[in-house]
Design an enzyme around this catalytic site. Structure first.
Site, PDB file in Angstrom:
ATOM      1  N   HIS A 159       0.853  -1.191  -0.107  1.00  0.00           N
ATOM      2  CA  HIS A 159      -0.099   0.021   0.056  1.00  0.00           C
ATOM      3  C   HIS A 159       0.863   1.128  -0.015  1.00  0.00           C
ATOM      4  O   HIS A 159       0.587   2.163  -0.643  1.00  0.00           O
ATOM      5  CB  HIS A 159      -0.843  -0.045   1.342  1.00  0.00           C
ATOM      6  CG  HIS A 159      -1.767   1.192   1.387  1.00  0.00           C
ATOM      7  ND1 HIS A 159      -3.152   1.131   1.111  1.00  0.00           N
ATOM      8  CD2 HIS A 159      -1.433   2.652   1.631  1.00  0.00           C
ATOM      9  CE1 HIS A 159      -3.657   2.469   1.138  1.00  0.00           C
ATOM     10  NE2 HIS A 159      -2.647   3.187   1.807  1.00  0.00           N
ATOM     11  N   GLU A 160       1.899   1.339   0.817  1.00  0.00           N
ATOM     12  CA  GLU A 160       2.514   2.466   0.921  1.00  0.00           C
ATOM     13  C   GLU A 160       3.728   2.653  -0.197  1.00  0.00           C
ATOM     14  O   GLU A 160       3.781   3.865  -0.673  1.00  0.00           O
ATOM     15  CB  GLU A 160       3.692   2.478   2.333  1.00  0.00           C
ATOM     16  CG  GLU A 160       2.703   2.595   3.791  1.00  0.00           C
ATOM     17  CD  GLU A 160       1.863   3.479   3.712  1.00  0.00           C
ATOM     18  OE1 GLU A 160       2.138   4.713   3.137  1.00  0.00           O
ATOM     19  OE2 GLU A 160       0.627   3.283   4.409  1.00  0.00           O
ATOM     20  N   HIS A 163       1.526   4.036  -3.218  1.00  0.00           N
ATOM     21  CA  HIS A 163       1.525   5.769  -3.385  1.00  0.00           C
ATOM     22  C   HIS A 163       2.617   6.192  -3.885  1.00  0.00           C
ATOM     23  O   HIS A 163       2.410   7.190  -4.472  1.00  0.00           O
ATOM     24  CB  HIS A 163       1.282   6.128  -1.772  1.00  0.00           C
ATOM     25  CG  HIS A 163      -0.031   6.031  -0.978  1.00  0.00           C
ATOM     26  ND1 HIS A 163      -1.068   6.478  -1.799  1.00  0.00           N
ATOM     27  CD2 HIS A 163      -0.561   5.478  -0.130  1.00  0.00           C
ATOM     28  CE1 HIS A 163      -2.303   6.462  -1.166  1.00  0.00           C
ATOM     29  NE2 HIS A 163      -1.968   5.754   0.205  1.00  0.00           N
ATOM     30  N   GLU A 221      -6.394   6.208  -2.474  1.00  0.00           N
ATOM     31  CA  GLU A 221      -6.388   5.183  -1.511  1.00  0.00           C
ATOM     32  C   GLU A 221      -6.933   3.823  -2.054  1.00  0.00           C
ATOM     33  O   GLU A 221      -6.355   3.038  -1.797  1.00  0.00           O
ATOM     34  CB  GLU A 221      -7.388   5.510  -0.321  1.00  0.00           C
ATOM     35  CG  GLU A 221      -6.832   6.817   0.473  1.00  0.00           C
ATOM     36  CD  GLU A 221      -5.370   6.464   1.056  1.00  0.00           C
ATOM     37  OE1 GLU A 221      -4.842   5.407   1.271  1.00  0.00           O
ATOM     38  OE2 GLU A 221      -4.725   7.252   1.445  1.00  0.00           O
TER      39      GLU A 221
END
Length: 306
Positions: A159-160, A163, A221
């Protein structure tokens, strides 16, 4: 020992700016103004680059991210808050990263040139981040409080990293730069995290009123959730961990435990539903990585938080 504050998430939001990749080895279809890549709807990487690129170059971003990360590591080490490379949890994180990183270029070809780093900070915060160039940081609290499995760590890391790969901070960085904030945010974040004189780091007070521009949108997101799980699944980590992870986050949040990750990463059943809706895409990828079929996959098992 000082407790880490909000700087890592701020840095990740502020500095996630990179150069345009050439997409490679992906299933990509244009659909209106969007792109369907590997079964996941994403926005084109070029959508918000123009303003930010004029105001701050990719080279400047890379240099700033590198300097801030080095400063974080140095101060954390001085305060006894940086886990050594020999620590089992550091080895665990780095082993997971080694499996995930090769699959990151599907989403941003420039990632093959990133100087990837993974470190663990001794803090009770439930948080993690990835700065431009692949500089990953986890707080020990997110591992211990959520009793994370390797699959769940992979979901967070993916997820990070997503981004950073999708340059989700570019629009916010452009807005911040337009108001004169961008040049000061890196120093402000370092001041919050490291206790450095704010006169040196750039004046946090002037930046405080502008922090709203740094929050990711719901679409970003969603992209980070799905792309992160795609990367993790290709590395052999169960994407169903994403559902278990966000349920754990919600449970911990309901108990009143502060979750910094949720301050910029909205939770809720809606994001879990989106992940579930994409299991028809994610599970086959995971099954192939494990050399089996979806029908033969065992049920996902997690560890309960106490």
């Amino acid at each position: 020992m000082r407790t880490f504050k909000h700087a890592a998430a701020l840095l990740a939001l502020t500095l996630c700016i990179g150069s345009a990749p050439a997409q490679q080895r992906v299933e990509q279809v244009q659909q209106g103004g969007q792109v369907v890549q590997d079964g996941i709807v994403v926005q084109p990487l070029s959508r918000t680059r123009s303003l930010a690129k004029r105001l701050i170059s990719p080279e400047q971003v890379e240099q700033q991210a590198s300097q801030q990360y080095v400063a974080m590591l140095s101060q954390a080490k001085e305060q006894g808050a940086l886990y050594p490379a020999t620590h089992p949890q550091v080895n665990r994180l780095r082993n997971i990263a080694r499996r995930i990183i090769p699959h990151s270029t599907r989403w941003n070809a420039d990632a093959q040139n990133w100087k990837w780093q993974v470190n663990l900070f001794n803090s009770d915060q439930v948080n993690a981040f990835c700065l431009p160039g692949g500089r990953i940081g986890f707080y020990s609290g997110i591992i211990s409080k959520l009793h994370l499995t390797d699959d769940e760590i992979a979901a967070i890391m993916g997820h990070e990293v997503a981004h950073a790969l999708r340059e989700h901070g570019r629009e916010r960085a452009g807005k911040a730069a337009a108001t004169g904030l961008l040049a000061r945010l890196g120093g402000a974040a370092a001041s919050v995290l490291l206790g450095v004189d704010p006169n040196i780091t750039g004046g946090f007070a002037n930046a405080a009123g502008q922090l709203a521009v740094l929050k990711f949108s719901r679409d970003e997101e969603r992209e980070a959730d799905l792309i992160g799980l795609d990367i993790a699944a290709r590395a052999g980590y169960d994407p169903r961990a994403g559902i278990a992870l966000w349920r754990k986050m919600a449970s911990l949040d309901e108990r009143g435990a502060p979750i910094q990750l949720l301050s910029t990463h909205p939770g809720g059943e809606d994001r879990i539903a989106i992940i579930q809706d994409h299991m028809n895409v994610l599970l086959p990828v995971y099954a192939r990585a494990k050399g089996t079929t979806v029908a033969r996959l065992p049920a996902y098992r997690t560890t309960a938080i106490r």
